[in-house]
Design an enzyme around this catalytic site. Structure first.
Site, PDB file in Angstrom:
ATOM      1  N   CYS A   2       6.942  -2.310 -34.200  1.00  0.00           N
ATOM      2  CA  CYS A   2       6.348  -3.936 -35.469  1.00  0.00           C
ATOM      3  C   CYS A   2       6.934  -2.881 -36.725  1.00  0.00           C
ATOM      4  CB  CYS A   2       4.759  -4.170 -36.033  1.00  0.00           C
ATOM      5  SG  CYS A   2       3.712  -4.653 -34.063  1.00  0.00           S
ATOM      6  N   ARG A  27      12.687  -3.357 -34.565  1.00  0.00           N
ATOM      7  CA  ARG A  27      11.522  -2.655 -34.681  1.00  0.00           C
ATOM      8  C   ARG A  27      11.088  -3.740 -33.867  1.00  0.00           C
ATOM      9  NH1 ARG A  27      10.346   1.579 -37.744  1.00  0.00           N
ATOM     10  NH2 ARG A  27       7.999   1.525 -37.107  1.00  0.00           N
ATOM     11  N   TRP A  76       6.288  -6.287 -32.499  1.00  0.00           N
ATOM     12  CA  TRP A  76       6.590  -6.200 -30.800  1.00  0.00           C
ATOM     13  C   TRP A  76       5.322  -6.279 -30.428  1.00  0.00           C
ATOM     14  CZ3 TRP A  76       5.314  -1.926 -27.994  1.00  0.00           C
ATOM     15  CH2 TRP A  76       6.505  -2.390 -26.269  1.00  0.00           C
ATOM     16  N   ASN A 102       1.009  -2.445 -37.932  1.00  0.00           N
ATOM     17  CA  ASN A 102       2.303  -2.216 -36.774  1.00  0.00           C
ATOM     18  C   ASN A 102       1.054  -0.453 -36.155  1.00  0.00           C
ATOM     19  OD1 ASN A 102       4.385  -0.435 -35.636  1.00  0.00           O
ATOM     20  ND2 ASN A 102       4.389   1.079 -36.962  1.00  0.00           N
ATOM     21  N   GLY A 103       0.881  -0.405 -34.929  1.00  0.00           N
ATOM     22  CA  GLY A 103       0.170   0.261 -34.218  1.00  0.00           C
ATOM     23  C   GLY A 103      -0.626  -0.142 -32.823  1.00  0.00           C
ATOM     24  N   GLU A 486      21.310   7.587 -17.677  1.00  0.00           N
ATOM     25  CA  GLU A 486      21.750   6.880 -18.653  1.00  0.00           C
ATOM     26  C   GLU A 486      22.645   5.330 -19.081  1.00  0.00           C
ATOM     27  OE1 GLU A 486      20.155   7.041 -21.797  1.00  0.00           O
ATOM     28  OE2 GLU A 486      22.173   5.969 -23.053  1.00  0.00           O
ATOM     29  N   LYS A 490      21.296   1.708 -19.118  1.00  0.00           N
ATOM     30  CA  LYS A 490      22.418   0.651 -20.259  1.00  0.00           C
ATOM     31  C   LYS A 490      22.223  -0.514 -20.116  1.00  0.00           C
ATOM     32  CE  LYS A 490      21.879   2.264 -24.439  1.00  0.00           C
ATOM     33  NZ  LYS A 490      21.218   3.977 -23.876  1.00  0.00           N
ATOM     34  N   GLU A 493      19.237  -2.396 -19.296  1.00  0.00           N
ATOM     35  CA  GLU A 493      18.362  -3.176 -21.493  1.00  0.00           C
ATOM     36  C   GLU A 493      19.413  -4.014 -21.962  1.00  0.00           C
ATOM     37  OE1 GLU A 493      17.467   0.268 -25.163  1.00  0.00           O
ATOM     38  OE2 GLU A 493      19.248   0.517 -23.428  1.00  0.00           O
ATOM     39  N   HIS A 509      19.467   9.383   2.225  1.00  0.00           N
ATOM     40  CA  HIS A 509      18.165   9.700   2.202  1.00  0.00           C
ATOM     41  C   HIS A 509      17.044   8.267   2.283  1.00  0.00           C
ATOM     42  CE1 HIS A 509      18.263  13.550   3.353  1.00  0.00           C
ATOM     43  NE2 HIS A 509      19.109  14.005   2.090  1.00  0.00           N
ATOM     44  N   LYS A 609      13.238  -0.995 -30.590  1.00  0.00           N
ATOM     45  CA  LYS A 609      13.917   0.224 -31.253  1.00  0.00           C
ATOM     46  C   LYS A 609      12.922   1.605 -31.682  1.00  0.00           C
ATOM     47  CE  LYS A 609      17.948   2.407 -32.389  1.00  0.00           C
ATOM     48  NZ  LYS A 609      18.655   2.732 -31.495  1.00  0.00           N
TER      49      LYS A 609
HETATM   50  C1  AGP Z   1      17.680   3.563 -25.162  1.00  0.00           C
HETATM   51  O1  AGP Z   1      18.883   2.761 -25.394  1.00  0.00           O
HETATM   52  C2  AGP Z   1      16.319   2.971 -25.799  1.00  0.00           C
HETATM   53  N1  AGP Z   1      16.855   2.856 -27.442  1.00  0.00           N
HETATM   54  C3  AGP Z   1      15.262   4.134 -25.447  1.00  0.00           C
HETATM   55  O2  AGP Z   1      15.439   3.939 -24.478  1.00  0.00           O
HETATM   56  C4  AGP Z   1      15.557   5.536 -26.540  1.00  0.00           C
HETATM   57  O3  AGP Z   1      16.146   6.103 -26.261  1.00  0.00           O
HETATM   58  C5  AGP Z   1      13.796   5.911 -26.611  1.00  0.00           C
HETATM   59  O4  AGP Z   1      12.522   4.631 -26.958  1.00  0.00           O
HETATM   60  C6  AGP Z   1      13.553   7.330 -27.200  1.00  0.00           C
HETATM   61  O5  AGP Z   1      13.852   6.955 -29.049  1.00  0.00           O
HETATM   62  P1  AGP Z   1      13.879   7.680 -30.023  1.00  0.00           P
HETATM   63  O6  AGP Z   1      14.706   8.537 -29.534  1.00  0.00           O
HETATM   64  O7  AGP Z   1      14.070   7.647 -30.624  1.00  0.00           O
HETATM   65  O8  AGP Z   1      12.873   9.060 -29.630  1.00  0.00           O
END
Ligand code: AGP
Length: 614
Positions: A2, A27, A76, A102-103, A486, A490, A493, A509, A609
């Protein structure tokens, strides 16, 4: 996760808080809220709404509350659905104490039970509301605010940052930090509080990063800082050297697109920076040259994209400086055995430097007296402050939730670090170290050109065609397997298309049963001839079952090129840098598919993020 923002000063706070929240909306964006002190009668007023910040902005246009002290939040969700009721701020029983948080308050169930038994009534399903009620209870009988705060934090468990505005203290914003990030922007006759200094960049001259387990009373002309035990703390501030303009979209439709295009420059900047610190790098890492020469292994940790970068880097360290490398997943780390070693180093890879899972692992390893290093993009992050040393990427701030340039610069820094260690151990010469920098620049060039070469084809034909599929299978081998992971992340996501990655040799397998015309198979090739030959066999297995192949192939891989239904042909680079060279094109392809589907590319649903909760 958040974001919390606060302002106190001579200006009206609403516009400032809302702008801060909009800068930090990456965030979290499930709901938003604002509270302020009415300058006429010192009453606490608020507005909140479900959904994105824009909905709160419209609500505030109809009901234009404002005041010289204000706090705001974008959420969030963790505890309780995304709804207006659960939106922050939360209040005590008499609506005189507002809290944005936040938390996670880990003991909120127990606290809520006790508070309810004492007559408090709750209006949301959040853990955050507990703080407001507990604060109300702590204030009863406390001699002064610091005493009440000391009592309050003594009862809260978890990692949290919160900001509070009280009707009875209209000239003060309260900021409290335990493990989650929180900073105070210091201006002339005005103060800001935020989860990230980006919220007030360009408005405040200096920033105070609140120490862990501290609280602050923030007034327009000064800040009082205390540790959780109530002791007054001296503090120093740092000059803010960034402005917000740098982070505008600069004509691009999305931040993600802007950031995809920035990669060549970001890699160059990272290489230049690493080159410039090459002689003092062990100091930055918090280690001695002798410790580096004695290294017998490397430990890497990260989450999501950063974990994928670590997985690819495992090949760098094991090949270039021949150090056995163990990769850990941040979210699993504390539940698995770990064997600390003084002859290893623990490199935490994190774009933000704030990811709670990774940060907790750093704290645990640091407590074992093993060297910890934060590889991050944010020099002011908690991870940089808490690890023994750091290595910085120079990606520039990444705003889109989907990581792009952070990933490519992490690969860059890790590739360089493997060479720098090899040089320290006298395994390679200075010329070879410098050549590795050249190799990175070549890969950056290829990354950018590959996007240019296929941009039109992707936009006109491929994105509309592949946006129709609901699932995809991704294959790779050796270092192209984590790259496939990765890529699958992407696509999931930003396009909300299900994608799963497999090491291509595992196809037979099990997953081969999935092959039919409804599931495109994306193969990420490798330049090593043996690995390539094996991948080719796997591609043939797919083809023989009527599968449909999209191949990321390297120049001259004619068999794969002929076999595939769609081919992206990429110039050859140093084999270990194959994933880096394919990065931009892969990201652009999935960006275009997500755009075709009208997805919220920069802020995909359910995500945020910076994941500052475990
Ligand atoms: C991927 O596109 C995401 N943004 C996510 O997987 C991200 O890499 C992960 O949350 C880790 O974040 P950080 O690199 O800020 O630790």
């Amino acid at each position: 996760m958040c974001s919390v923002v606060g302002y106190i000063g001579m200006k009206e706070s609403r516009a400032i808080v809302l702008e801060g929240l909009s800068r930090l909306e990456y965030r979290g964006y499930d709901s938003a809220g604002f509270a302020c002190i009415d300058p006429d009668d010192n009453r606490l007023m608020y507005a909140k709404s479900e959904g994105k910040l824009s909905q709160l902005v419209s609500r505030l246009q109809d009901d234009p509350i404002d005041g010289f002290a204000g706090i705001g939040h974008t959420r969030w969700s963790t505890h309780g659905a995304s709804s207006e009721q659960n939106a922050h701020p939360h209040f005590d029983c008499h609506k005189q104490i507002s809290v944005v948080h936040n938390g996670i308050i880990e003991n909120h169930h127990e606290l809520k039970r006790q508070l309810e038994a004492a007559g408090h009534s709750f209006h949301s399903q959040t853990d955050s509301e507990t703080i407001a009620h507990l604060f109300e209870a702590a204030l009863t009988g406390a001699r002064a605010l610091p005493d009440a705060l000391k009592q309050l934090v003594g009862r809260l468990q978890g990692a949290y940052a919160f900001v509070s505005l009280l009707q009875d203290y209209p000239d003060t914003i309260i900021a409290v930090r335990k493990r989650s990030p929180l900073c105070i922007g210091i201006g002339e006759g005005q103060m800001f509080v935020a989860s990230d200094m980006l919220a007030f960049a360009g408005k405040a001259q200096n920033v105070l990063f609140m120490p862990d387990e501290s609280f602050a009373l923030v007034k327009k002309d000064g800040v009082e800082l205390y540790s959780f035990d109530g002791t007054s703390l001296p503090f120093t501030v740092q000059e803010i050297d960034v402005t917000w303009d740098l982070y505008e979209k600069q004509g691009h439709e999305h931040y993600m697109l802007k950031e995809i295009y920035e990669q060549k420059t970001a890699i160059h900047d990272t290489v230049d920076f690493l080159h410039s610190v090459k002689d003092r790098v062990w100091d930055d890492l918090g280690m001695t040259a002798q410790q580096i020469r004695d290294l017998d292994s490397i430990n890497l940790i990260g989450c999501g994209t950063s974990w994928h970068a670590g997985y690819i880097a495992k090949f760098f360290f094991e090949t270039i400086c021949m150090l056995p490398t163990q990769l850990h997943l941040g979210s699993e780390f504390r539940y698995l055995p770990f064997f600390p070693s003084q002859k290893s180093m623990f490199v935490a890879i994190s774009q933000s430097g704030e990811t709670a899972d990774t940060l907790e692992a750093v704290r645990m390893v640091h407590d074992c007296k093993m060297p910890t290093v934060a590889l991050t993009n944010i020099s002011s992050s908690t991870m940089v402050r808490e690890a023994d040393g750091f290595l910085l990427t120079q990606a520039g701030r990444e705003i889109a939730v989907a990581s792009t340039k952070a990933f490519s610069t992490q690969l860059t820094a890790l590739y360089w670090l493997a060479h720098r260690i090899a040089h320290e151990k006298k395994m390679i010469s200075l010329e070879q170290l410098e050549r590795s920098q050249e190799d990175l620049l070549v890969a950056a060039e290829v990354l950018e050109n590959a996007i240019e070469n296929y941009k039109l084809l992707i936009i006109k034909e491929l994105a509309p065609r592949y946006a129709r599929y609901r699932k995809m299978l991704f294959l790779g081998r050796h270092s192209s397997y984590p790259f496939a992971m990765e890529a699958a992340l992407k696509l999931k996501e930003i396009a909300y298309i299900f994608a799963t990655a497999y090491p291509a040799g595992e196809l037979k397998h099990g997953p081969l049963a999935l092959i039919d015309t409804d599931i495109p198979v994306i193969i990420f090739s490798h330049q090593d001839s043996l690995i390539y030959q094996k991948l080719l066999v796997n591609a043939q297995e797919v083809k023989a079952r009527g599968g449909h192949i999209i191949a990321f192939a390297f120049d001259g891989q004619s068999e794969l090129i002929e076999l595939a239904d769609v081919v992206f042909e990429i110039p050859r680079v140093k084999p270990l840098l194959g994933p880096l060279a394919m990065t931009g094109l892969m990201q652009f392809f999935f960006y275009a598919i997500a755009k075709e589907l009208g997805r919220a590319i920069d802020k995909p649903r359910n995500l945020a993020k910076s994941v500052t909760v475990e």
